[in-house]
Design a protein around this motif. Structure first.
Motif, PDB file in Angstrom:
ATOM      1  N   VAL A   1       0.868  -1.173   0.000  1.00 37.44           N
ATOM      2  CA  VAL A   1       0.000   0.000   0.000  1.00 37.44           C
ATOM      3  C   VAL A   1       0.904   1.223   0.000  1.00 37.44           C
ATOM      4  O   VAL A   1       1.881   1.295   0.750  1.00 37.44           O
ATOM      5  N   THR A   2       0.598   2.164  -0.897  1.00 40.57           N
ATOM      6  CA  THR A   2       1.362   3.407  -0.975  1.00 40.57           C
ATOM      7  C   THR A   2       0.478   4.534  -0.458  1.00 40.57           C
ATOM      8  O   THR A   2      -0.595   4.796  -1.017  1.00 40.57           O
ATOM      9  N   LEU A   3       0.920   5.171   0.609  1.00 41.64           N
ATOM     10  CA  LEU A   3       0.131   6.212   1.264  1.00 41.64           C
ATOM     11  C   LEU A   3       0.411   7.556   0.603  1.00 41.64           C
ATOM     12  O   LEU A   3       1.554   8.028   0.586  1.00 41.64           O
ATOM     13  N   VAL A   4      -0.643   8.156   0.041  1.00 45.73           N
ATOM     14  CA  VAL A   4      -0.522   9.396  -0.718  1.00 45.73           C
ATOM     15  C   VAL A   4      -1.419  10.459  -0.076  1.00 45.73           C
ATOM     16  O   VAL A   4      -2.590  10.186   0.209  1.00 45.73           O
ATOM     17  N   PRO A   5      -0.909  11.683   0.122  1.00 46.19           N
ATOM     18  CA  PRO A   5      -1.703  12.717   0.796  1.00 46.19           C
ATOM     19  C   PRO A   5      -2.629  13.468  -0.152  1.00 46.19           C
ATOM     20  O   PRO A   5      -2.547  14.693  -0.305  1.00 46.19           O
ATOM     21  N   ASP A   6      -3.517  12.751  -0.812  1.00 48.11           N
ATOM     22  CA  ASP A   6      -4.469  13.394  -1.711  1.00 48.11           C
ATOM     23  C   ASP A   6      -5.435  14.292  -0.945  1.00 48.11           C
ATOM     24  O   ASP A   6      -5.780  14.020   0.207  1.00 48.11           O
ATOM     25  N   GLU A   7      -5.898  15.310  -1.632  1.00 52.17           N
ATOM     26  CA  GLU A   7      -6.973  16.146  -1.110  1.00 52.17           C
ATOM     27  C   GLU A   7      -8.252  15.801  -1.869  1.00 52.17           C
ATOM     28  O   GLU A   7      -8.218  15.209  -2.952  1.00 52.17           O
ATOM     29  N   GLN A   8      -9.386  16.187  -1.309  1.00 55.00           N
ATOM     30  CA  GLN A   8     -10.662  15.938  -1.965  1.00 55.00           C
ATOM     31  C   GLN A   8     -10.692  16.604  -3.337  1.00 55.00           C
ATOM     32  O   GLN A   8     -10.332  17.770  -3.486  1.00 55.00           O
ATOM     33  N   GLY A   9     -11.098  15.844  -4.359  1.00 56.16           N
ATOM     34  CA  GLY A   9     -11.252  16.404  -5.689  1.00 56.16           C
ATOM     35  C   GLY A   9      -9.962  16.623  -6.447  1.00 56.16           C
ATOM     36  O   GLY A   9      -9.977  17.182  -7.548  1.00 56.16           O
ATOM     37  N   GLN A  10      -8.839  16.190  -5.906  1.00 52.71           N
ATOM     38  CA  GLN A  10      -7.549  16.380  -6.562  1.00 52.71           C
ATOM     39  C   GLN A  10      -7.495  15.560  -7.847  1.00 52.71           C
ATOM     40  O   GLN A  10      -7.822  14.376  -7.841  1.00 52.71           O
ATOM     41  N   ILE A  11      -7.079  16.182  -8.948  1.00 51.66           N
ATOM     42  CA  ILE A  11      -7.051  15.496 -10.237  1.00 51.66           C
ATOM     43  C   ILE A  11      -6.003  14.393 -10.242  1.00 51.66           C
ATOM     44  O   ILE A  11      -6.239  13.277 -10.687  1.00 51.66           O
ATOM     45  N   THR A  12      -4.809  14.731  -9.746  1.00 48.08           N
ATOM     46  CA  THR A  12      -3.742  13.736  -9.655  1.00 48.08           C
ATOM     47  C   THR A  12      -2.863  14.102  -8.471  1.00 48.08           C
ATOM     48  O   THR A  12      -2.924  15.224  -7.958  1.00 48.08           O
ATOM     49  N   SER A  13      -2.060  13.176  -8.019  1.00 47.71           N
ATOM     50  CA  SER A  13      -1.186  13.440  -6.877  1.00 47.71           C
ATOM     51  C   SER A  13      -0.181  14.524  -7.251  1.00 47.71           C
ATOM     52  O   SER A  13       0.414  14.498  -8.322  1.00 47.71           O
ATOM     53  N   ASN A  14       0.012  15.505  -6.348  1.00 42.99           N
ATOM     54  CA  ASN A  14       0.913  16.607  -6.702  1.00 42.99           C
ATOM     55  C   ASN A  14       1.852  17.029  -5.576  1.00 42.99           C
ATOM     56  O   ASN A  14       2.496  18.068  -5.666  1.00 42.99           O
ATOM     57  N   HIS A  15       1.963  16.219  -4.529  1.00 43.93           N
ATOM     58  CA  HIS A  15       2.932  16.510  -3.478  1.00 43.93           C
ATOM     59  C   HIS A  15       3.070  15.294  -2.569  1.00 43.93           C
ATOM     60  O   HIS A  15       2.182  14.448  -2.505  1.00 43.93           O
ATOM     61  N   GLY A  16       4.202  15.248  -1.893  1.00 47.27           N
ATOM     62  CA  GLY A  16       4.418  14.178  -0.945  1.00 47.27           C
ATOM     63  C   GLY A  16       3.937  14.564   0.449  1.00 47.27           C
ATOM     64  O   GLY A  16       3.512  15.692   0.695  1.00 47.27           O
ATOM     65  N   TRP A  17       4.031  13.609   1.356  1.00 48.94           N
ATOM     66  CA  TRP A  17       3.646  13.853   2.748  1.00 48.94           C
ATOM     67  C   TRP A  17       4.645  14.791   3.431  1.00 48.94           C
ATOM     68  O   TRP A  17       5.853  14.747   3.159  1.00 48.94           O
ATOM     69  N   ASP A  18       4.135  15.593   4.337  1.00 52.27           N
ATOM     70  CA  ASP A  18       4.984  16.251   5.326  1.00 52.27           C
ATOM     71  C   ASP A  18       5.140  15.227   6.444  1.00 52.27           C
ATOM     72  O   ASP A  18       4.271  15.097   7.315  1.00 52.27           O
ATOM     73  N   THR A  19       6.212  14.475   6.389  1.00 53.13           N
ATOM     74  CA  THR A  19       6.388  13.359   7.319  1.00 53.13           C
ATOM     75  C   THR A  19       6.786  13.821   8.719  1.00 53.13           C
ATOM     76  O   THR A  19       6.780  13.017   9.650  1.00 53.13           O
ATOM     77  N   ILE A  20       7.107  15.097   8.853  1.00 54.35           N
ATOM     78  CA  ILE A  20       7.382  15.657  10.188  1.00 54.35           C
ATOM     79  C   ILE A  20       6.079  16.021  10.868  1.00 54.35           C
ATOM     80  O   ILE A  20       5.780  15.560  11.972  1.00 54.35           O
ATOM     81  N   ALA A  21       5.261  16.823  10.199  1.00 55.82           N
ATOM     82  CA  ALA A  21       3.989  17.254  10.781  1.00 55.82           C
ATOM     83  C   ALA A  21       3.032  16.092  10.996  1.00 55.82           C
ATOM     84  O   ALA A  21       2.217  16.104  11.928  1.00 55.82           O
ATOM     85  N   ASN A  22       3.121  15.072  10.134  1.00 56.99           N
ATOM     86  CA  ASN A  22       2.206  13.928  10.212  1.00 56.99           C
ATOM     87  C   ASN A  22       2.867  12.674  10.781  1.00 56.99           C
ATOM     88  O   ASN A  22       2.397  11.565  10.546  1.00 56.99           O
ATOM     89  N   GLN A  23       3.937  12.861  11.542  1.00 61.66           N
ATOM     90  CA  GLN A  23       4.723  11.742  12.044  1.00 61.66           C
ATOM     91  C   GLN A  23       3.903  10.722  12.821  1.00 61.66           C
ATOM     92  O   GLN A  23       3.910   9.520  12.526  1.00 61.66           O
ATOM     93  N   SER A  24       3.149  11.173  13.805  1.00 63.91           N
ATOM     94  CA  SER A  24       2.410  10.226  14.653  1.00 63.91           C
ATOM     95  C   SER A  24       1.317   9.516  13.859  1.00 63.91           C
ATOM     96  O   SER A  24       1.084   8.314  14.043  1.00 63.91           O
ATOM     97  N   TYR A  25       0.672  10.245  12.955  1.00 64.34           N
ATOM     98  CA  TYR A  25      -0.384   9.645  12.139  1.00 64.34           C
ATOM     99  C   TYR A  25       0.191   8.577  11.213  1.00 64.34           C
ATOM    100  O   TYR A  25      -0.365   7.478  11.079  1.00 64.34           O
ATOM    101  N   LEU A  26       1.301   8.881  10.573  1.00 60.02           N
ATOM    102  CA  LEU A  26       1.903   7.926   9.648  1.00 60.02           C
ATOM    103  C   LEU A  26       2.460   6.705  10.383  1.00 60.02           C
ATOM    104  O   LEU A  26       2.444   5.595   9.842  1.00 60.02           O
TER     105      LEU A  26
END
Length: 238
Positions: A90-115
């Protein structure tokens, strides 16, 4: 050799544009395997505008190569879908609602505990985890602290700048790849890689395990045919 995983989202987009089952997404996946693809990738989204949730179940039951499901793990329906099908990865991608295609990676610092939480959830189910990141050393280093097995480098910036200065375009990716290896992370890559820029990228990126390619590959297949296209992409990776 770096493995080629074919993303078949665009095949599903074409099918959905007219209804029915032409082209047949499952058959295309099986043909991709027959023609040499070493994996199949899908990226289901909540509106099912391309890959449908039922497609995932159908594919899981039939394909014999690696199965990679990528998407937004902040969607409960996506998490449930992955856990029900137990793909290879499984590849975890930080998509937003309605996003046409993936356009950025995760902020792995801000989202550390969640990831960390999500990585543990999927790994406990026997699923290899990859986190989509930009080629930023800080993001790569923080990704290693989440417990993920791999990272996938988001390669749009490389593809955009390749024609201006290939060496300059690939440099941050080579540095990120070296760091990932030192931290014990497996390395994948994807987004806008094609027959023009793939071979150079592969030659400059150490320890590259897998690339996931969809849009360019399916577009090339319109002219070259699917079998010949997969053959050429495999040759770029050898």
């Amino acid at each position: 050799m770096t493995k080629l995983s074919v993303n078949i989202n665009k095949v599903a987009t074409l099918r959905n544009s007219r209804g029915g089952n032409n082209p047949n997404v499952l058959q295309v996946a099986l043909d991709c395997e027959k023609f040499g693809a070493q994996g199949i990738t899908v990226h289901p989204r909540p509106d099912e505008r391309h890959i449908r949730y039922q497609d995932v179940y159908d594919l899981k039951a039939a394909i014999t190569t690696e199965f990679n499901i990528e998407g937004n793990c902040r969607e409960k329906k996506f998490v449930d879908l992955v856990l029900a099908n137990k793909p290879t990865q499984v590849t975890l991608v930080p998509d937003e609602q309605g996003q046409i295609t993936s356009n950025h990676g995760w902020d792995t610092i801000a989202n550390q505990s969640y990831l960390k939480e999500m990585s543990a959830l999927f790994k406990d189910a026997g699923i290899r985890v990859s986190i989509f990141v930009d080629p930023d050393p800080k993001m790569v280093e923080a990704a290693a602290s989440t417990g993920t097995d791999r990272i996938e480098l988001y390669t749009e910036a490389y593809a955009t700048n390749y024609y201006k200065n290939p060496a300059e375009a690939v440099q941050p990716y080579a540095e990120a790849a070296k760091l990932a290896h030192e931290l014990g992370l497996g390395l994948n890559a994807g987004h806008d890689l094609d027959l023009h820029n793939l071979q150079y990228f592969r030659s400059q990126i150490p320890h590259l395990l897998e690339v996931s390619i969809g849009h360019a590959l399916i577009a090339d297949a319109l002219y070259l045919g699917l079998e010949e296209t997969i053959k050429r992409y495999r040759a770029q990776l050898s």
